[in-house]
Design a protein around this motif. Sequence first.
Motif, short mmCIF file in Angstrom:
data_model
loop_
_atom_site.label_atom_id
_atom_site.label_comp_id
_atom_site.label_asym_id
_atom_site.label_seq_id
_atom_site.Cartn_x
_atom_site.Cartn_y
_atom_site.Cartn_z
N ASP A 269 42.84 27.71 -8.46
CA ASP A 269 44.06 27.87 -8.94
C ASP A 269 44.48 26.18 -9.14
OD1 ASP A 269 46.90 27.45 -9.45
OD2 ASP A 269 47.35 28.82 -7.75
N LYS A 270 44.85 26.00 -10.55
CA LYS A 270 44.72 24.54 -10.89
C LYS A 270 46.19 24.32 -11.40
CE LYS A 270 39.98 24.49 -12.82
NZ LYS A 270 39.22 24.09 -13.76
N ARG A 271 47.20 25.18 -11.06
CA ARG A 271 48.66 25.04 -11.48
C ARG A 271 49.36 23.64 -10.88
NH1 ARG A 271 51.16 30.64 -9.98
NH2 ARG A 271 49.40 30.17 -8.19
N PHE A 272 48.85 23.32 -9.95
CA PHE A 272 49.51 22.13 -8.93
C PHE A 272 48.68 20.93 -9.08
CE2 PHE A 272 50.32 26.33 -7.10
CZ PHE A 272 51.44 26.62 -7.64
N ALA B 53 55.43 21.62 -9.38
CA ALA B 53 55.28 22.84 -10.14
C ALA B 53 55.41 24.02 -9.11
CB ALA B 53 54.13 22.84 -10.87
N ASP C 99 50.87 32.39 -2.88
CA ASP C 99 50.44 31.21 -3.87
C ASP C 99 49.91 30.10 -3.16
OD1 ASP C 99 50.56 32.77 -6.70
OD2 ASP C 99 52.83 32.59 -5.76
#
Length: 271
Positions: A126-129, A135, A186
Amino acid sequence: MKKLIFAFLVILPISAQANDTMDRIVKDGTIRCGYVSFEPGMRKDPATGKFSGYDYDVMQAVANRLDVKATYPVETGWGTFTADLQSKKFDMLCDGDWVNPKIAKFALFSRPLHFEAIYLIVRADDKRFDKDLAAVNDAKIKMVALDGDNPVFIAKTDFPKTKIMELPDMTDLSQTLVDVETGKADVTIVDKYTFGTYNDHNPGKLKIVQPDHPIRIYPTSFVFTPDDYLLRDAVNAALDELILDGTLSRINKKYSKYPGVYMDAQVPVKR
């Protein structure tokens, strides 16, 4: 002016509860400890009934300096220990709690045993943050935490839009990491020891987001009722000795399985 201040201090009343608690401790020679079961803080062996862990070692050292015995009659939880303190189920919480202003409205904290950093944890892919922790503040993001634990307060302050999934406060903290790995949530927020232990058994499944930027650095302290300041001050005096003679630093190193788990309470000069 000094005489006037001294006179004021002499007539300042001491609460009956503060006297009662210390009178009983001195008479019985015991401090009744409440505790929360977690690694590496405090564990009770179900077969032998013996306790072990970082907080246990510190509390045993404190009791030794006060010339009393620490007993552990009541297991409590992060979401319930303040109510248990108020109802006098035990004299103090003998696990180190992350100092929180919301708890401080109802309790007294000792001086810090150490400082502890906590981090945002996500699945390894997971690279969203990675570039922006803000984010996380999105209604589509689910964060898991224990009821009443500090990450709940952090989420409400830093990520108010995030959906919080609260597990019962007596749940093992590692369950929050399981829920992230399995996709039920998440993100979660834990310390390096909890993450490191989980990662040892489940390598490559989760990661710390921005490991150089912890979400918080908390002082970790014992907790008392608002009236038991005599006991709090006695424990503080013992902690002062343990900090200054290097005992706490040695205990920190004993349980620092992973780099940066515990940060020493500082002494004014190098020994």
